[in-house]
Scaffold this motif. Structure first.
Motif, PDB file in Angstrom:
ATOM      1  N   ALA A  21       8.572 -12.793  -2.073  1.00 53.98           N
ATOM      2  CA  ALA A  21       7.256 -12.152  -2.108  1.00 53.98           C
ATOM      3  C   ALA A  21       6.541 -12.336  -0.780  1.00 53.98           C
ATOM      4  N   LYS A  22       6.596 -13.546  -0.209  1.00 49.98           N
ATOM      5  CA  LYS A  22       5.899 -13.804   1.052  1.00 49.98           C
ATOM      6  C   LYS A  22       6.462 -12.929   2.167  1.00 49.98           C
ATOM      7  N   LYS A  23       7.804 -12.862   2.247  1.00 46.27           N
ATOM      8  CA  LYS A  23       8.406 -12.027   3.284  1.00 46.27           C
ATOM      9  C   LYS A  23       8.065 -10.563   3.078  1.00 46.27           C
ATOM     10  N   ALA A  24       8.056 -10.131   1.812  1.00 48.06           N
ATOM     11  CA  ALA A  24       7.760  -8.732   1.522  1.00 48.06           C
ATOM     12  C   ALA A  24       6.345  -8.379   1.938  1.00 48.06           C
ATOM     13  N   VAL A  25       5.393  -9.242   1.616  1.00 49.14           N
ATOM     14  CA  VAL A  25       4.006  -8.969   1.987  1.00 49.14           C
ATOM     15  C   VAL A  25       3.867  -8.934   3.501  1.00 49.14           C
ATOM     16  N   ASP A  26       4.555  -9.852   4.189  1.00 52.73           N
ATOM     17  CA  ASP A  26       4.490  -9.851   5.648  1.00 52.73           C
ATOM     18  C   ASP A  26       5.061  -8.564   6.237  1.00 52.73           C
ATOM     19  N   ALA A  27       6.032  -7.948   5.479  1.00 51.87           N
ATOM     20  CA  ALA A  27       6.708  -6.765   6.021  1.00 51.87           C
ATOM     21  C   ALA A  27       5.957  -5.471   5.759  1.00 51.87           C
ATOM     22  N   ILE A  28       4.902  -5.540   4.983  1.00 53.01           N
ATOM     23  CA  ILE A  28       4.170  -4.318   4.658  1.00 53.01           C
ATOM     24  C   ILE A  28       3.612  -3.708   5.934  1.00 53.01           C
ATOM     25  N   SER A  29       3.859  -2.433   6.089  1.00 58.26           N
ATOM     26  CA  SER A  29       3.366  -1.727   7.270  1.00 58.26           C
ATOM     27  C   SER A  29       2.434  -0.619   6.816  1.00 58.26           C
ATOM     28  N   GLY A  30       1.159  -0.751   7.111  1.00 58.00           N
ATOM     29  CA  GLY A  30       0.189   0.269   6.762  1.00 58.00           C
ATOM     30  C   GLY A  30      -0.292   0.186   5.329  1.00 58.00           C
ATOM     31  N   TRP A  31       0.183  -0.782   4.601  1.00 65.12           N
ATOM     32  CA  TRP A  31      -0.252  -0.946   3.219  1.00 65.12           C
ATOM     33  C   TRP A  31      -1.144  -2.177   3.115  1.00 65.12           C
ATOM     34  N   MET A  32      -2.026  -2.116   2.183  1.00 62.45           N
ATOM     35  CA  MET A  32      -2.889  -3.267   1.950  1.00 62.45           C
ATOM     36  C   MET A  32      -2.053  -4.420   1.389  1.00 62.45           C
ATOM     37  N   PRO A  33      -2.069  -5.606   2.036  1.00 57.85           N
ATOM     38  CA  PRO A  33      -1.311  -6.737   1.483  1.00 57.85           C
ATOM     39  C   PRO A  33      -1.954  -7.211   0.190  1.00 57.85           C
ATOM     40  N   VAL A  34      -1.175  -7.968  -0.574  1.00 61.29           N
ATOM     41  CA  VAL A  34      -1.673  -8.503  -1.836  1.00 61.29           C
ATOM     42  C   VAL A  34      -2.393  -9.815  -1.542  1.00 61.29           C
ATOM     43  N   PRO A  35      -3.707  -9.850  -1.678  1.00 62.35           N
ATOM     44  CA  PRO A  35      -4.442 -11.081  -1.359  1.00 62.35           C
ATOM     45  C   PRO A  35      -4.098 -12.203  -2.340  1.00 62.35           C
ATOM     46  N   GLU A  36      -4.346 -13.388  -1.906  1.00 59.10           N
ATOM     47  CA  GLU A  36      -4.119 -14.534  -2.769  1.00 59.10           C
ATOM     48  C   GLU A  36      -5.007 -14.418  -4.012  1.00 59.10           C
ATOM     49  N   GLY A  37      -4.423 -14.680  -5.168  1.00 56.40           N
ATOM     50  CA  GLY A  37      -5.170 -14.636  -6.420  1.00 56.40           C
ATOM     51  C   GLY A  37      -5.205 -13.272  -7.084  1.00 56.40           C
ATOM     52  N   ARG A  38      -4.611 -12.253  -6.440  1.00 58.77           N
ATOM     53  CA  ARG A  38      -4.580 -10.928  -7.055  1.00 58.77           C
ATOM     54  C   ARG A  38      -3.234 -10.662  -7.697  1.00 58.77           C
ATOM     55  N   LEU A  39      -3.231  -9.833  -8.728  1.00 54.64           N
ATOM     56  CA  LEU A  39      -2.002  -9.375  -9.377  1.00 54.64           C
ATOM     57  C   LEU A  39      -1.933  -7.861  -9.273  1.00 54.64           C
TER      58      LEU A  39
END
Length: 797
Positions: A21-39
């Motif tokens: 999940a951490k790597k995936a969020v880091d790889a997001i390009s142009g998309w809003m990342p998933v903030p901590e505490g959100r589902l």
């Protein structure tokens, strides 16, 4: 709480998924990342915006509440809608979605239905009758389960909730209201002892939740308005009446009104007066040619306008009538601009259920791949499935019964739209005897608890009040108070009965061909094809010799009916052979008719195409009922108890099929022969064992037994005819490719309805193996084999 925060708590992730999940969020390009505490509930889609879990859960709950409020189930539907996706809180599910969305690779995620079902079952401890409603959550993607199976799974979860604890804890961080264990209210009319009432309420609630879930999801992926606001019925009624009057005025300008025109108008006005009466069950008993289509629509719309009902649903047994009636209602109701008012829905296609077709035995690897692909219902097909979000629906009886008794999400999601509506069941006599008990029981539930007014429309009204579900406490009122004189006034044919060893399809076809204009109705597609070939002889085609059956596409059937009508009006030679699909709602007027022996209601309906406008003397307008020694026998395709009851009452030296007293006696006898029998009895039954399945809340088996069309025998295929214009061919091909691409819309399905024909299952299997049929999606195939320009897909020899 993020997955990484769970270390040291009683809910411990394996750590690997958190890193993904951490790597995936880091790889997001142009998309809003998933903030901590959100589902998240759904991936960003094309807009690049995540669908946050709490937005989807609360949005689904509120929408489900609005759908269920009409029957007092708003609070119950809200709770189930709000908690339906609780299982998505699990780390493995969240990590899998993020990886899938950011890498584009399919990631296997755990099922997410158990956590919400567990939460609801906990709350239902205070009111045990509610426990089966946990199945709404448990089956919101896969379908309603049998209570016998669901109860075992719930008991297992109650003993050991380990598999759902993590998801519940994480969702509770963003939506603490899910931990509220108070029991939601149920409709005050619900009697827990009435098992079929509980069964139907589960169905209606399931429909509300499934539709709300899919609409909220669709709004995320394809932003736009949510469910269209209901058109005000008074406005719709005024439009209908205004345009009807305009059509009548135009007709009067072209020709002088006849006695029949006046009779139809009198009938119509009486129906409008009756429309002011209270909601309930009504019978529209009119002879053929008395204007049932206009009268039924006028009654339904005026009744809905006067009583604040939300929509009108017209269900007919044959696709040919659906097409014709829908065209009439579109002219009267659709606005000149803006969203259409009339929705025509009769697709026989299922895009969700895994297909189990036979395939090439020589290519096991291809078969395995195809079976695996079919076992994964397409997400977009699920979102685009028809939900009847329109104020006026024209559909088939098959689709209506599928909605009422199915258990799959696609079939059931439109069920809640029946509440607070007028349902017109046209040609009510065509309901199969073997399913009457559950059908009548289900319809009674709709009338008594869901604000439905039911209209039973037919020239041959069956005696349904003699069957158990309607024997007591459900009065039926006649829209036209005294129909008997109408049948006398509109008796326009003389019956002739033909039997004997010398009566064959060829002998009758030869006799019919001696007339300038004649209609011949036979008992099956093979017989229709045979007669048409006899008439053609050595000619390849003949515009005066026409054929009609469900082996022809919808647009082909319409063209044939229109061609027959134009030729008849012009006085040109016209021979038409048809299967029973012509017997109801098809506005043709032949001077001479022939009908292969069947049931009296079918014979009377066929006679309704003879001297329809009453321009000829009755004595000269003959309907010959014949028993061909070489044709498909009625016992093979019609109800055997019906044949037995009819043979004692109708025929040479007996009554004619339009004798109302004899028809009444016939129906009573027919039902007595079957009532109480086991459904395994070869003579049929009225479905008592299916009703017992309903009381056991066995939704899958009920759905299987309630199929009005056995897909083992009849399936839909798309045929693109060479005779179509280039634009029509291209539109159909584009719709096929859209379905194959995995991003369909309801409009794509509707486009293809015009191009669907029906063939037996065994013929489709052969066509697949010979390369004459190619898969489109689900259980829909494209026909690439021969298509006769007049007969459509020929019966296999």
């Amino acid at each position: 709480m993020n997955c990484s925060d769970l270390a040291g708590s009683q809910y411990i992730s394996d750590g690997k998924s958190s890193m993904v999940a951490k790597k995936a969020v880091d790889a997001i390009s142009g998309w809003m990342p998933v903030p901590e505490g959100r589902l998240v509930a759904h991936s960003p889609g094309r807009r690049g915006i995540w669908h946050w879990y709490e937005d989807h859960a609360r949005g689904t709950g509120e929408l489900a509440r609005s759908f269920a409020e009409p029957w007092g189930g708003g609070e119950l539907a809200h709770r189930l809608g709000r908690d339906h996706d609780t299982g998505k809180g699990a780390c493995a599910w969240q990590d899998g979605l993020i990886e899938e969305a950011t890498t584009g690779r399919k990631v296997r995620r755990p099922a997410h239905h158990a956590a919400g079902a567990f939460l609801f079952a906990q709350a239902a401890r205070q009111h045990p009758v509610l426990t089966p409603f946990a199945g709404v959550i448990e089956g919101h993607h896969t379908g309603l389960s049998a209570w016998s199976e669901l109860s075992v799974r719930l008991k297992s979860l109650m003993r050991d909730p380990t598999e759902v604890d993590e998801a519940i804890s994480r969702v509770a961080e963003v939506m603490p209201e899910i931990l509220d264990k108070t029991c939601p209210a149920v409709p005050d009319w619900l009697d827990p002892r009435n098992k079929t009432s509980v069964e139907m309420l589960v169905r209606m609630t399931y429909s509300a939740v499934v539709d709300a879930d899919r609409l909220d999801t669709a709004a995320h992926f394809q932003p736009g308005p949510l469910p269209r606001p209901d058109v005000r019925m008074p406005e719709l009624w005024e439009r209908y009446e205004t345009r009807r009057q305009e059509a009548l005025a135009e007709r009067r300008r072209r020709k002088e009104p006849s006695w029949l025109d006046k009779l139809r108008e009198d009938v119509y006005q009486e129906a409008l007066e009756t429309a002011a009466d209270e909601p309930g069950v009504y019978r529209l008993h009119l002879p053929t040619g008395a204007g049932k289509t206009f009268t039924g629509g006028g009654f339904a719309l005026r009744h809905a306008a006067l009583h604040g009902l939300r929509r009108v649903i017209v269900a007919v047994p044959f696709i040919s009538i659906t097409e014709q009636n829908a065209a009439v209602y579109r002219r009267l109701l659709n606005p000149e601009h803006g969203p259409r008012t009339v929705l025509e829905h009769h697709s026989a296609v299922n895009f969700e259920t895994p297909d189990r077709r036979a395939s090439r035995p020589s290519d096991a690897s291809v078969d395995a791949h195809r079976d695996q692909k079919r076992a994964r219902p397409n997400r977009w097909a699920k979102l685009a499935a028809e939900n009847w979000d329109a104020p006026f629906i024209v559909t088939t009886t098959v689709r209506l019964i599928e909605s009422l008794f199915g258990n799959s999400p696609s079939a059931t999601r439109r069920l809640h739209r029946l509440a607070n509506s007028v349902i017109v069941l046209d040609e009510i006599q065509a309901l199969p005897d073997t399913l009457l008990t559950p059908i009548l029981s289900g319809l009674r539930e709709l009338v008594e608890h869901y604000g439905v007014t039911l209209v039973l429309s037919s020239a041959t009204q069956p005696e349904l009040a003699t069957l158990n579900p309607w024997q007591t406490g459900l009065p039926q009122r006649d829209i036209v108070a005294n129909p008997a004189p109408l049948f006398q006034q509109l008796r326009r044919v003389r019956y002739d009965w033909r039997t004997g060893s010398d009566v064959t399809l060829r002998s009758i076809a030869t006799e019919a061909a001696a007339h300038d204009q004649a209609l011949m109705v036979v008992n099956g597609t093979r017989d229709a094809s045979h007669v048409h070939k006899i008439w053609l002889g050595d000619h390849a085609e003949d515009p005066s010799t026409l054929h009609l059956s469900t082996r022809m596409t919808g647009c082909h059937r319409r063209e044939t009916i229109q061609a027959a009508k134009q030729r008849l009006d012009a006085g040109l030679n016209t021979l038409l052979v048809s299967t029973s699909l012509i017997e109801a709602g098809v506005d043709l007027d032949f001077p001479r008719g022939y009908r292969a022996r069947s049931l009296p209601e079918s014979e009377q309906q066929a006679a309704g195409r003879i001297n329809r406008e009453g321009h000829r003397p009755t004595e000269d307008s003959i309907m010959t009922v014949f028993e061909p020694t070489d044709g498909l026998q009625p016992q093979v395709i019609y109800n055997r108890c019906g044949i037995a009851a009819a043979s004692r009452r109708f025929g040479k030296g007996l009554a004619d099929p339009d004798d109302l007293d004899t028809l009444r006696s016939y129906y009573q006898h027919r039902y007595r022969l079957q009532a109480g029998r086991s459904s395994t009895d070869p003579n049929g039954a009225t479905g008592e064992t299916i009703e017992a399945l309903r009381e056991k809340l066995d939704y899958p088996e009920t759905a299987r037994r309630m199929r009005m069309i056995d897909n083992e025998h009849s399936v839909a295929v798309v045929a693109i005819r060479a005779q179509l214009t280039q634009n029509d061919r291209q539109a159909a091909q584009d719709a096929i490719e859209q379905l194959r691409s995995g991003v369909p819309t309801p409009d794509a399905y509707r486009t293809l309805q015009d191009h669907m024909a029906s063939i037996p299952q065994r013929e489709l299997e052969t066509a697949i193996n010979t390369g004459h049929a190619a898969e489109i999606a689900g259980d829909l195939y494209e026909w690439t084999g021969p298509y006769h320009p007049q007969r459509g897909i020929e019966p296999a020899v």
